[in-house]
Design an enzyme around this catalytic site. Structure first.
Site, PDB file in Angstrom:
ATOM      1  N   ASP A  99       0.686  -1.378   0.057  1.00 27.42           N
ATOM      2  CA  ASP A  99      -0.124   0.191   0.137  1.00 27.42           C
ATOM      3  C   ASP A  99       0.917   1.252   0.028  1.00 27.42           C
ATOM      4  O   ASP A  99       2.025   1.028   0.249  1.00 27.42           O
ATOM      5  CB  ASP A  99      -1.028  -0.039   1.265  1.00 27.42           C
ATOM      6  CG  ASP A  99      -0.138  -0.147   2.529  1.00 27.42           C
ATOM      7  OD1 ASP A  99       0.766  -0.777   2.496  1.00 27.42           O
ATOM      8  OD2 ASP A  99      -0.813   0.723   3.502  1.00 27.42           O
ATOM      9  N   ASP A 130       8.806   4.638  -0.996  1.00 26.40           N
ATOM     10  CA  ASP A 130       7.810   3.841   0.051  1.00 26.40           C
ATOM     11  C   ASP A 130       6.743   3.157  -0.493  1.00 26.40           C
ATOM     12  O   ASP A 130       5.736   3.510  -0.680  1.00 26.40           O
ATOM     13  CB  ASP A 130       7.429   5.015   1.056  1.00 26.40           C
ATOM     14  CG  ASP A 130       6.902   4.382   2.133  1.00 26.40           C
ATOM     15  OD1 ASP A 130       6.760   3.052   2.441  1.00 26.40           O
ATOM     16  OD2 ASP A 130       6.074   5.392   2.985  1.00 26.40           O
ATOM     17  N   GLU A 164      -0.138  -1.403   5.523  1.00 27.94           N
ATOM     18  CA  GLU A 164       1.068  -0.956   6.469  1.00 27.94           C
ATOM     19  C   GLU A 164       0.765   0.669   6.897  1.00 27.94           C
ATOM     20  O   GLU A 164       1.153   0.905   7.912  1.00 27.94           O
ATOM     21  CB  GLU A 164       2.162  -1.057   5.793  1.00 27.94           C
ATOM     22  CG  GLU A 164       3.415  -0.955   6.794  1.00 27.94           C
ATOM     23  CD  GLU A 164       4.103   0.647   6.936  1.00 27.94           C
ATOM     24  OE1 GLU A 164       4.699   0.713   8.011  1.00 27.94           O
ATOM     25  OE2 GLU A 164       3.782   1.413   6.074  1.00 27.94           O
ATOM     26  N   GLU A 165       0.078   1.379   5.936  1.00 25.59           N
ATOM     27  CA  GLU A 165       0.307   2.781   6.153  1.00 25.59           C
ATOM     28  C   GLU A 165      -0.733   3.310   6.869  1.00 25.59           C
ATOM     29  O   GLU A 165      -0.698   4.334   7.594  1.00 25.59           O
ATOM     30  CB  GLU A 165       0.091   3.658   4.714  1.00 25.59           C
ATOM     31  CG  GLU A 165       1.239   3.179   3.858  1.00 25.59           C
ATOM     32  CD  GLU A 165       2.462   4.065   4.319  1.00 25.59           C
ATOM     33  OE1 GLU A 165       2.590   4.574   5.402  1.00 25.59           O
ATOM     34  OE2 GLU A 165       3.500   3.942   3.488  1.00 25.59           O
ATOM     35  N   ASP A 192      12.117  -0.647   5.080  1.00 34.59           N
ATOM     36  CA  ASP A 192      11.070   0.608   5.129  1.00 34.59           C
ATOM     37  C   ASP A 192      11.638   1.817   5.493  1.00 34.59           C
ATOM     38  O   ASP A 192      10.949   2.677   5.640  1.00 34.59           O
ATOM     39  CB  ASP A 192       9.707  -0.013   5.729  1.00 34.59           C
ATOM     40  CG  ASP A 192       8.559   1.030   5.202  1.00 34.59           C
ATOM     41  OD1 ASP A 192       8.574   1.414   4.170  1.00 34.59           O
ATOM     42  OD2 ASP A 192       7.540   1.150   6.191  1.00 34.59           O
TER      43      ASP A 192
END
Ligand SMILES: [Zn+2]
Length: 414
Positions: A99, A130, A164-165, A192
């Site tokens: 994501d 990212d 993840e975000e 990351d």
């Protein structure tokens, strides 16, 4: 360890794959994977694309679907692609996330954030750094093994996760809870976050505590304070008391972190009365605390309660303590854990600079592994453009990091 000539062959092959890596970056930029919480459709299109690609290379890929009614397809996909090595104990996991975050105001971007532009050795577009840079770099390190018929020393698993975000609840957190995937002897790299030279290995984080203090007195006209009870004065005393008490008690240092001490900062202050001639009956402020992992947040809250009780007694007010985000940091990954040593060795060999270990102020996705006793390192070579407008990935960083992974594949974990 790869023979010198073998690693030279690997390096040269990865250099040849640069164009394909940039093409994959472009394809991914055109497949935005936004969480429904950020107004998107989730990761399905991107996950399907990556699954087809990795299977096309001959890898076995498992898809895991976390149910999510908000997503158009009803689930949030995560993928695990496995390349067999000489042993599956340990298995090396490289976790990247599918994501992205929203691009933000369009006018801040020089180009369409969802149409990659290659310029001066960089790929521009939302998600390029990212976390696509490392997703692509790790995938092509695996492809290099296949292309050159090399067998890594351990099984290599690419873990491509959703969500993840926006907190990982439907990504790695869900994946590790609902499937027995990783074991404590495994090696986990979460590429990351990092620095420009690719030498920083993040192995620890501080605990986070957001605490709200509401002081209640009695509101009256400012000319007759004796008839009321000024909540601002009591609240201000409480703030100063907390500031002194906590800094006195939690004064120890750990050089792994910068700053090396726990931080305990008064931050948010809400308005009390809109006019000057009223004595406020309520006062509200917050503390943001980042504690060294060895301190328990329960102890911190206990100390806060003691300070509040003193103020309640001295100023005849009520103090209510509420918590916002409260995350107790997991045990740090040991500095001498095999994954730290191996990644450090690869970084030194490829980037040609001395690696160092570091702790940060809290909230990394590696915590989901560390909490299960699985050592994890956060690392990559990055320009720090994540979440920025005009986000870009330096192509040379992507290529070099790909070699770092391939270097680790050849190492012995013992
Ligand atoms: Zn990220």
């Amino acid at each position: 360890m790869w023979k010198k000539s073998t690693f030279e062959r690997i390096s040269a092959h990865i250099d040849l794959l640069e164009t394909e890596m940039v093409e994959l970056q472009k394809s991914l930029v055109a497949l935005p994977a936004l969480s429904p919480k950020s107004g998107g459709e989730g990761e399905k299109a991107r996950a399907d694309f990556m699954k087809r690609l990795l299977e096309g290379w001959g890898l076995g890929v498992n898809e895991y679907r976390a149910p999510d009614r908000e997503a158009q397809c009803g689930y949030r996909p995560s993928l695990v692609a496995r390349l067999k090595g000489r042993t599956d104990r340990p298995t090396l996991w490289i976790m990247t996330h599918l994501d992205i975050v929203p691009p933000g105001p369009r006018e801040l971007w020089a180009h369409d954030p969802y149409q990659a532009v290659v310029l001066d050795g960089k790929v521009y577009g939302r998600g390029t750094e990212d976390n696509q840079q490392e997703m692509v770099a790790s995938a092509f390190a695996v492809k290099t093994m296949l292309d050159l018929d090399l067998v890594p020393n351990m099984d290599v698993c690419l873990m491509l996760v959703a969500d993840e975000e926006t907190g990982s609840e439907l990504g790695v957190d869900w994946l590790l809870k609902s499937h027995e995937l990783c074991r404590p002897e495994d090696l986990v790299i979460v590429p990351d976050a990092g620095n420009k030279t690719g030498t920083m290995l993040e192995i620890a984080e501080k605990s986070i505590a957001w605490v709200k203090f509401t002081t209640t007195g009695r509101q009256v006209h400012a000319s007759v304070p004796q008839d009321g009870n000024n909540a601002l004065r009591a609240g201000a005393r409480l703030l100063v008391r907390l500031d002194e008490l906590l800094h006195e008690k939690y004064a120890d240092e750990d050089p792994l972190f910068s700053p090396p001490k726990s931080t305990m900062e008064p931050t948010r202050k809400t308005e009390n009365v809109p006019n000057v001639n009223t004595i406020p009956g309520e006062d509200v402020f917050w503390f943001d605390c980042r504690m060294l992992p060895k301190h328990s947040l329960d102890d911190l809250l206990h100390d806060m309660n003691v300070a509040a009780a003193e103020i309640e007694f001295d100023y005849r007010v009520q103090v209510e303590i509420e918590t916002g985000q409260m995350v107790q940091a997991p045990e740090p990954t040991p500095k001498n854990a095999p994954v730290v040593r191996m990644l450090g060795k690869a970084v030194k060999a490829v980037h040609g600079a001395e690696p160092f270990t570091k702790g940060i102020g809290g909230g990394t996705v590696a915590a989901f592994f560390r909490r299960r006793g699985i050592p994890a390192v956060v690392w990559n070579r990055s320009e720090g453009k994540a979440h920025n407008p005009n986000e870009f990935s330096v192509i040379a960083n992507m290529v070099a990091d790909s070699k770092v992974y391939a270097h680790v594949f050849g190492q012995d974990s013992g």
